[in-house]
Design an enzyme around this catalytic site. Structure first.
Site, mmCIF file in Angstrom:
data_model
loop_
_atom_site.group_PDB
_atom_site.id
_atom_site.type_symbol
_atom_site.label_atom_id
_atom_site.label_comp_id
_atom_site.label_asym_id
_atom_site.label_seq_id
_atom_site.Cartn_x
_atom_site.Cartn_y
_atom_site.Cartn_z
ATOM 1 C CD GLU A 122 -3.175 0.559 2.277
ATOM 2 O OE1 GLU A 122 -3.612 1.480 3.102
ATOM 3 O OE2 GLU A 122 -3.660 -0.373 2.210
ATOM 4 C CG ASP A 155 -3.231 -1.448 5.649
ATOM 5 O OD1 ASP A 155 -2.196 -1.631 5.627
ATOM 6 O OD2 ASP A 155 -3.451 -0.218 5.876
ATOM 7 C CE1 TYR A 167 -4.673 -3.415 8.865
ATOM 8 C CE2 TYR A 167 -7.030 -3.829 9.573
ATOM 9 C CZ TYR A 167 -6.138 -3.026 8.763
ATOM 10 O OH TYR A 167 -6.639 -2.502 7.789
#
Length: 730
Positions: free
Chosen positions: A16, A116, A332
């Site tokens: 990303e 992500d 996360y």
């Protein structure tokens, strides 16, 4: 077509952003940095593997003027704006990197999506792949899906890649959200701005599918507080003296009295009077109770908790949790789940001693069997709750982190460890006291085992108000009672903080502060997503609609004007309606609904809005009154902002224009080009000095100028001659 051999096959890993790519590169055995990408090799990878990256969104939805030049200027006649096909563009400053990514993707046989692991990550990756105009059907598309940036987690992820096409519906959901927000914003913002300008209000008014109902929730709370009229009431309480110890008991069943007359009538019926009189202990009930530790954190519950404890904004919390994730210390962050699976539970158990070394609490962590309150694989769909990773930092490493990161890690650490501690246990005592025909009840809690609370006691300055120790009394015991009749007032609603507003967004306006109450709200979808709520609040603050005062959120005058305008269109302000949209969006990734189906609903809503709103705003008296009020405040603000009459054109006023001070006719009338700098010889020139220059032509002696030749600081006056500023050493 010649078939490639295994050693000729090329794999491209698409990250990303550069920092994420570096996290992957660091775990591989060999890497070579190139312009915009890395060549890497490792036993878990195939030969000829490259990692490249975006800068977040390399590809964006085009603004209306890219479809037609006429949209450059807002006019009501151009609405609605509803393209048949949506254009995506690469911003100028990202074109070089996009070319690097496109060239690599074109040559790739296998593409590993390693953005992500969420819907927005899918949107970023698939938008880039589609914009690269490559035939994706000829590529083998895989998905890296991980919950941690630790070496083991990354390597394990690359060993167990998932089918990339399985996540395509999540991309369609995210893209649909992006397009629907574009449709509402690109039509709603010009519509309301132009209509408010007709009414005499300046500025640009921004409308958003999620931001508008969020703002309206705060507005409604502000209005409820503003319009609140406290109502007096009376209570009847008993101060009981038993065994030389006093305690307070409340009427049972509890009731309050709207006036003194009702209170007196009640007291006469119950044969009691104000002041001292005898009482009798009617019953004493003792019950042993247990309390489980708090649930594990989702992003929004963590944002709420940190805001309540440390007053940090939702956006700052998200940035800090993201930094802790990238530092490989927390899992996360953008998760809406409060559960973990057995896999996470097991690694937490094996590291308990290390984790416990980071807290000074003397607590036993012997609950090492999974408890469904926290460990439930069936409830973990995409990402589990936010917990510590296997990487346990030293106390020194933690102390070196920014303060907010330290506070977040500490709270996540203690909350996670609490599930391994024994329950908090206490004895609840209920004493019922009879005074003539009236009953009064006192409740007290006596802790018998601190359990998990030991982990939080060292950080808590507050004493638990529920822990009231009552005297040892027996049924039938005579006591002395002093009856009191305090007069009180009802209290207004509490203003939103960022923490409670995040909770309200999550529960679609059902403002439940209690996490247990939230957890039983089955199938209630909030407004926005875990990943977007903090950004929505930031946008509302940056646009000046929301203001923060001592951790409390309020709506500005400009925000009130917007709310008065939009409240006539309930679909724009209703959290429940926005939540239904979120539910419908989620159905796209579940393949229960199509993108076209959802966008048709949004288009119907936009069409209705454009048709109905002009008439609604025309007829609204409250909006007209608010516009007048804002016009008055704008005039006052403009007067306060004016530093004096322009010495050049003698008509305009000198105002702060951002990077310099200039005449109000500077833009409208090019013949007046009068400006004054904000800095002169490395000294910032304040408004007081600018006023003096404009009105008197000179200032008093000012300190802090710096010589270009010698670098030394000196003091001097400034003077204004023929519109030019210079030093006056006389």
């Amino acid at each position: 077509m010649v078939k490639k051999g295994a050693d000729e096959m090329t794999t491209v890993i698409l990250a990303e952003k550069p920092s994420q790519a570096r996290s992957y590169v660091e775990v591989f055995q060999k890497s070579t940095k190139k312009q915009g990408y890395y060549a890497v090799s490792d036993p878990v990878l195939t030969q000829n593997t490259f990692i490249t990256y975006g800068f977040g969104h390399l590809v964006e939805l085009a603004t209306p003027e890219k479809y037609d030049e006429k949209y450059k200027h807002w006019t009501l006649s151009n609405l609605p704006i509803m393209p048949d096909n949506y254009k995506f563009i690469v911003p100028t400053d990202k074109k070089a990197q996009f070319k690097v990514v496109k060239d690599l993707l074109s040559k790739a046989d296998t593409i590993i999506v390693a953005t992500d692991s969420d819907r927005e990550g899918e949107n970023i990756a698939w938008s880039i792949m589609n914009q690269a105009k490559i035939n994706l059907k000829t590529k083998d598309i895989k998905r890296l899906w991980i919950n941690s940036l630790e070496k083991d987690a990354i390597l394990n992820g690359f060993k167990n890649l998932k089918d990339g096409w399985a996540y395509y519906p999540a991309y369609k959901e995210a893209q649909t959200r992006q397009i629907s927000d574009w449709l509402v914003g690109m039509n709603g913002s010009p519509l309301y701005t132009l209509l408010l300008r007709k009414k005499g209000v300046h500025g640009v008014y921004s409308i958003g599918r999620v931001q508008t109902p969020t703002l309206y929730m705060v507005y409604q709370r502000d209005q409820a507080i503003k319009n609140f009229k406290p109502e007096p009431y009376f209570e009847l309480t008993a101060e009981v003296l038993a065994n030389q110890q006093k305690f307070v008991a409340k009427l049972d069943p509890y009731q309050r009295f709207k006036d003194e007359k009702c209170l007196i009538t009640f007291m006469q019926e119950k044969n009691v009077q104000k002041g001292r009189q005898p009482g009798l202990i009617k019953s004493v009930a003792k019950t042993a109770k247990k309390s489980a530790s708090p649930r594990l954190f989702s992003l929004s519950s963590l944002q709420s908790a940190i805001n309540k404890q440390y007053h940090a904004s939702a956006s700052d919390v998200l940035k800090a949790v993201q930094a802790l994730y990238e530092a490989k210390l927390l899992t996360y962050p953008r998760t809406d789940c409060a559960y973990i699976t057995n896999e996470e539970f097991n690694y937490l158990v094996s590291n308990l001693v290390k984790y416990l070394g980071l807290v000074s609490a003397n607590v036993s962590l012997n609950q090492t069997e999974p408890n469904k309150r926290y460990v439930n694989g069936k409830k973990v769909q995409e990402h589990h709750a936010i917990i510590m990773t296997k990487t346990v930092p030293t106390k020194e490493k933690l102390a070196a982190l920014p303060k907010l990161q330290q506070q977040i890690y500490d709270l996540v650490l203690r909350t996670t460890l609490a599930m391994f501690a024994e329950p908090y246990e206490y004895e609840e005592t209920n004493i019922l006291i009879a005074v003539a025909k009236a009953n009064f009840k006192a409740t007290g809690n006596v802790p018998t085992k601190q359990g998990w609370k030991t982990l939080f006691n060292e950080n808590s300055q507050k004493k638990d108000s529920k822990n009231i120790t009552l005297p040892a009394v027996k049924k039938g015991q005579q006591v002395q009672v002093d009856l009191k009749t305090p007069q009180k007032e009802t209290t207004p609603p509490v203003p939103f903080s960022e923490g409670t507003l995040i909770t309200a967004m999550k529960t679609a306006g059902k403002t439940l502060d209690d996490e247990e109450a939230q957890s039983v709200l089955k199938d209630v979808e909030g407004i926005g997503t875990e990943a977007t709520r903090a950004n929505v609040l930031e946008v509302l603050k940056k646009r000046g609609y929301l203001i923060t005062q001592k951790n409390k959120l309020h709506v500005s005058d400009q925000g009130v004007t917007l709310c008065k305008a939009v409240e006539l269109e309930p679909l724009l302000t209703s959290p429940a309606m926005t939540a239904k949209w979120e539910l419908a969006l989620k159905q796209i990734s579940q393949k229960k609904r199509t993108q076209d189906n959802f966008l048709e609903q949004i288009k119907k809503f936009v069409t209705k809005m454009i048709h109905d709103v002009p008439g609604q705003m025309e007829q609204s008296k409250s909006l007209t009154d608010q516009v007048k009020k804002q016009q008055v405040s704008e005039v006052k603000a403009n007067e306060q902002a004016q530093l004096g009459t322009c010495p050049l054109c003698k008509q305009g006023k000198i105002v702060d224009k951002g990077r310099f001070y200039g005449c109000t006719n500077y833009k409208a009338d090019k013949s007046c080009k009068f400006t004054l700098p904000k800095k002169w010889s490395e000294k910032t020139i304040g408004k007081t000095a600018i006023k003096a220059l404009i009105t008197k032509g000179t200032t008093t002696k000012l300190k802090g100028f710096k010589s270009k030749k010698t670098g030394k600081k000196f003091d001097a006056k400034l003077k204004l001659t023929n519109g030019k500023i210079s030093f006056d050493f006389n």
